[in-house]
Scaffold this motif. Structure first.
Motif, short mmCIF file in Angstrom:
data_model
loop_
_atom_site.label_atom_id
_atom_site.label_comp_id
_atom_site.label_asym_id
_atom_site.label_seq_id
_atom_site.Cartn_x
_atom_site.Cartn_y
_atom_site.Cartn_z
N ILE A 55 0.85 -1.20 0.00
CA ILE A 55 0.00 0.00 0.00
C ILE A 55 0.88 1.25 0.00
N LEU B 263 -8.10 6.92 1.48
CA LEU B 263 -8.36 5.61 2.10
C LEU B 263 -7.10 4.75 2.12
N LEU B 264 -6.26 4.91 1.11
CA LEU B 264 -4.99 4.16 1.11
C LEU B 264 -4.07 4.62 2.25
N SER C 50 -5.05 5.80 5.03
CA SER C 50 -5.62 5.24 6.26
C SER C 50 -5.30 3.74 6.37
N ALA C 51 -5.47 3.03 5.26
CA ALA C 51 -5.18 1.58 5.25
C ALA C 51 -3.71 1.32 5.61
N ASN C 52 -2.85 2.23 5.20
CA ASN C 52 -1.42 2.11 5.48
C ASN C 52 -1.15 2.22 7.00
N TRP D 38 -3.71 1.33 9.29
CA TRP D 38 -4.35 0.13 9.85
C TRP D 38 -3.50 -1.12 9.68
N GLU D 39 -2.78 -1.21 8.57
CA GLU D 39 -1.99 -2.44 8.36
C GLU D 39 -0.85 -2.54 9.38
N PRO E 172 -12.34 7.08 8.41
CA PRO E 172 -11.61 5.81 8.28
C PRO E 172 -10.56 5.58 9.37
N ASP E 173 -10.15 6.64 10.05
CA ASP E 173 -9.12 6.49 11.09
C ASP E 173 -9.70 6.37 12.49
#
Ligand code: ADP
Ligand code: 2DT
Length: 212
Positions: free
Chosen positions: A49, A70-71, A73-75, A77-78, A120-121
């Motif tokens: 990501i 969103l990426l 944020s995903a970065n 979360w991972e 998202p966070d």
């Protein structure tokens, strides 16, 4: 059994405020004084990501604005399982940018509300301390030219700064404003004191959930 955990410490601020310099100095100082501490940064460009994000920032690829938000944020979360593991092991994490940069940068684009950007966070590990390195744009300009990455223009950075000011109104987050216009050593001294205090305070408390 002791449940002493590490503290989650975040440094935020506009470009060239000294975040990277201060994160490195803080981790070094904490380690020198016998405290377990590690540095982290977002975006973490090493993951799959993160590589998508890096290519976008370097303007090698284009991504739709919601998608890249969103990426980012995903970065984060991972990395959460690893972050929790380290904190539980008693390691304090010193983080160069976090969800606050995520919200400040995307909401500086037209058509994005703070609320949409925060969503998202929500629920990420909550920082025990967020230090905002305050620096006016003229002083930042004296620290060198902007780079060539996306977002590195003075007009955009001014809007980002306003968004940070709005985020700092939220008293559910432990914000501390640090005057970053002083020498590297003077700024470091304040950051180290604030961090040592929070490491002591946080050690017997559970990790919170951001914006929840
Ligand atoms: P950021 O991570 O916030 O973009 P950096 O730590 O990379 O900022 O610092 C940006 C530049 O400013 C670097 O060249 C750094 O050496 C310099 N710098 C950092 N802190 C200070 C300071 N307090 N006074 C003067 N220059 C600084
Ligand atoms: P640096 O790697 O130089 O810090 O630049 N950003 C960062 C976002 O737009 N959203 C985010 O969630 C995060 C963490 C800030 C990274 C650039 O990416 C921006 C500058």
């Amino acid at each position: 059994m002791s449940c002493s955990r590490g503290a989650l410490i975040v440094l935020e601020g506009v470009d060239r405020a000294g975040k990277t310099t201060q994160c490195q100095k803080l981790v070094h100082a904490l380690q020198q004084s016998g405290r377990a501490a590690e540095i982290m940064r977002f975006p973490d460009r090493t993951t799959k990501i993160g590589q998508l994000i890096s290519s976008y920032l370097e303007k090698k690829s284009n991504l739709e604005d919601h998608t890249v938000h969103l990426l980012f944020s995903a970065n984060r979360w991972e990395m959460v399982p690893l972050m929790k593991q380290k904190l539980e092991q008693g390691i304090s994490l010193v983080v160069d940018r976090y969800a606050f940069s995520g919200v400040a940068f995307t909401s500086a684009k037209p058509g994005f509300t703070l609320e949409w950007c925060m969503n998202p966070d929500i629920g990420l590990p909550k920082p025990d301390l967020v230090m905002f390195l305050q620096l006016n744009p003229n002083t930042a300009a004296n620290r060198g030219e902007y780079g060539i990455e996306r977002y590195e223009t003075s007009a955009f950075q001014r809007t980002v700064h306003q968004r940070f000011e709005e985020l700092m109104q939220d008293s559910s987050v432990n914000w501390k404003v640090v005057d970053a216009a002083r020498t590297i050593e003077e700024v470091h001294k304040d950051i180290k004191l604030l961090s040592e205090d929070i490491i002591s305070l946080a050690q017997n408390q559970p990790v919170g959930e951001l914006w929840r």
